[in-house]
Design a protein around this motif. Structure first.
Motif, PDB file in Angstrom:
ATOM      1  N   SER A   1       1.932   5.000  -7.992  1.00  0.00           N
ATOM      2  CA  SER A   1       0.842   5.900  -8.386  1.00  0.00           C
ATOM      3  C   SER A   1       1.377   7.215  -8.928  1.00  0.00           C
ATOM      4  CB  SER A   1      -0.087   6.169  -7.194  1.00  0.00           C
ATOM      5  OG  SER A   1       0.599   6.880  -6.178  1.00  0.00           O
TER       6      SER A   1
ATOM      7  N   ASN B   1       0.836  -1.199   0.000  1.00  0.00           N
ATOM      8  CA  ASN B   1       0.000   0.000   0.000  1.00  0.00           C
ATOM      9  C   ASN B   1       0.873   1.252   0.000  1.00  0.00           C
ATOM     10  OD1 ASN B   1      -2.552   1.502   0.355  1.00  0.00           O
ATOM     11  ND2 ASN B   1      -1.697   1.962   2.356  1.00  0.00           N
TER      12      ASN B   1
ATOM     13  N   SER C   1       1.160   4.162  -2.873  1.00  0.00           N
ATOM     14  CA  SER C   1       0.953   5.554  -2.479  1.00  0.00           C
ATOM     15  C   SER C   1       2.164   6.430  -2.760  1.00  0.00           C
ATOM     16  CB  SER C   1       0.609   5.610  -0.983  1.00  0.00           C
ATOM     17  OG  SER C   1       0.461   6.942  -0.546  1.00  0.00           O
TER      18      SER C   1
END
Length: 295
Positions: free
Chosen positions: A273, A265, A269
């Motif tokens: 991304s 994750n 982040s």
């Protein structure tokens, strides 16, 4: 988050040699002629933020984040331009030596929890741009925290032997017949993103087992298992399409509608991304070709 933790404009000569051009050498690469902006893109591709920042509220890039491993707990260093506790006094040659050879300016060797075994494949331009970005960040005076590693794994004087055995310096090997997109994806996965440092098992000396590259690890960063991301249909992500992979890298959602958690994750982040859509597609194009590794 991993401690272990370029858009490719390739000429015919580079293709023949299997080399990679820098992240900056692409017409649609953010940053243009500004080395600091280009370096920010390299910084994001390499996921430096999560590893070198202790917590959400801690000083940015001042180090201190703990990484629990089977060999002990390591703490990330301060990489701000503070001259006493950070890397503010480093020359470009010092920086390149650290990233490619795993050696500090005083000649001592770094533990391979710092993924120089992947960063050694970065181009000169990307290293120059990355240093330009780091030099432009606020300096933070925060001393580095000593590692908590039991003998013999904490004996730094043994590291040159480890490096002689397991550090393969230089660019990525030739890949005849592969197109620019695939080469770009390989560079992002194997060099800048250093994905194999977390997603591969390690031998008893802590070196990546390249015979099972990207095949997952039961003892990943912070003591948590890391999944298999090879093309194996059962154990890996072989049932995912290239679009599935690129979409996950953008928002963190898997094909079954779930969202990645934990360290991945943070990777989404802080890193994937922030890449261009074309770069996420290049990563996907490479991953779907990775040889399957079963359970």
């Amino acid at each position: 988050m991993a401690f272990w933790l370029s858009r490719l404009g390739v000429s015919l000569a580079l293709l023949a040699g299997g080399a990679s051009s820098s992240l900056a050498q692409t017409s649609d690469q953010p940053g243009g002629d500004d080395p600091v902006k280009r370096g920010e893109y390299v910084f994001n591709a390499a996921g430096c933020l999560g590893c070198h920042t202790e917590s959400k509220d801690a000083p940015r890039l001042a180090g201190g984040r703990a990484l629990k491993t089977p060999f002990g707990t390591f703490y990330s260093p301060n990489i701000t331009p503070d001259r006493d506790s950070g890397i503010g006094g480093w020359t470009q040659a010092d920086f390149n030596c650290a990233m490619r050879e795993g050696k500090a300016p005083d000649g001592s060797s770094y533990f391979p929890v710092f993924p120089y075994t992947a960063f050694t494949h970065l181009t000169d331009q990307d290293l120059q741009d990355l240093k330009a970005y780091l030099d432009a960040q606020p300096a933070v005076a925060k001393p580095n925290r000593p590692h908590e590693v039991s003998p013999p794994f904490g004996w730094r004087f043994l590291l040159p032997v480890w490096q002689a055995m397991f550090l393969d310096e230089g660019g990525l090997p030739p890949a005849p017949g592969r197109d620019e997109k695939w080469l770009r994806g390989r560079y992002l996965v194997e060099a800048a993103g250093h994905c194999g440092e977390c997603h591969s098992p390690r031998n008893f000396l802590g070196a990546v087992d390249h015979s099972k590259s990207l095949g997952g690890s039961a003892d990943g960063p912070e003591g948590k298992p890391v999944p298999n991301i090879t093309s194996d249909q059962q154990a890996g992500i072989g049932k995912w399409s290239a679009n599935d992979i690129a979409f996950m890298l953008e928002i963190g959602m898997t094909p079954d509608g779930d969202f990645v958690g934990g360290g991945m994750n943070e990777v989404v982040s802080n890193s994937t991304s922030k890449l261009t859509a074309a770069d996420r597609e290049a990563i996907a194009a490479y991953l779907v070709t990775v040889p399957p590794v079963g359970r």
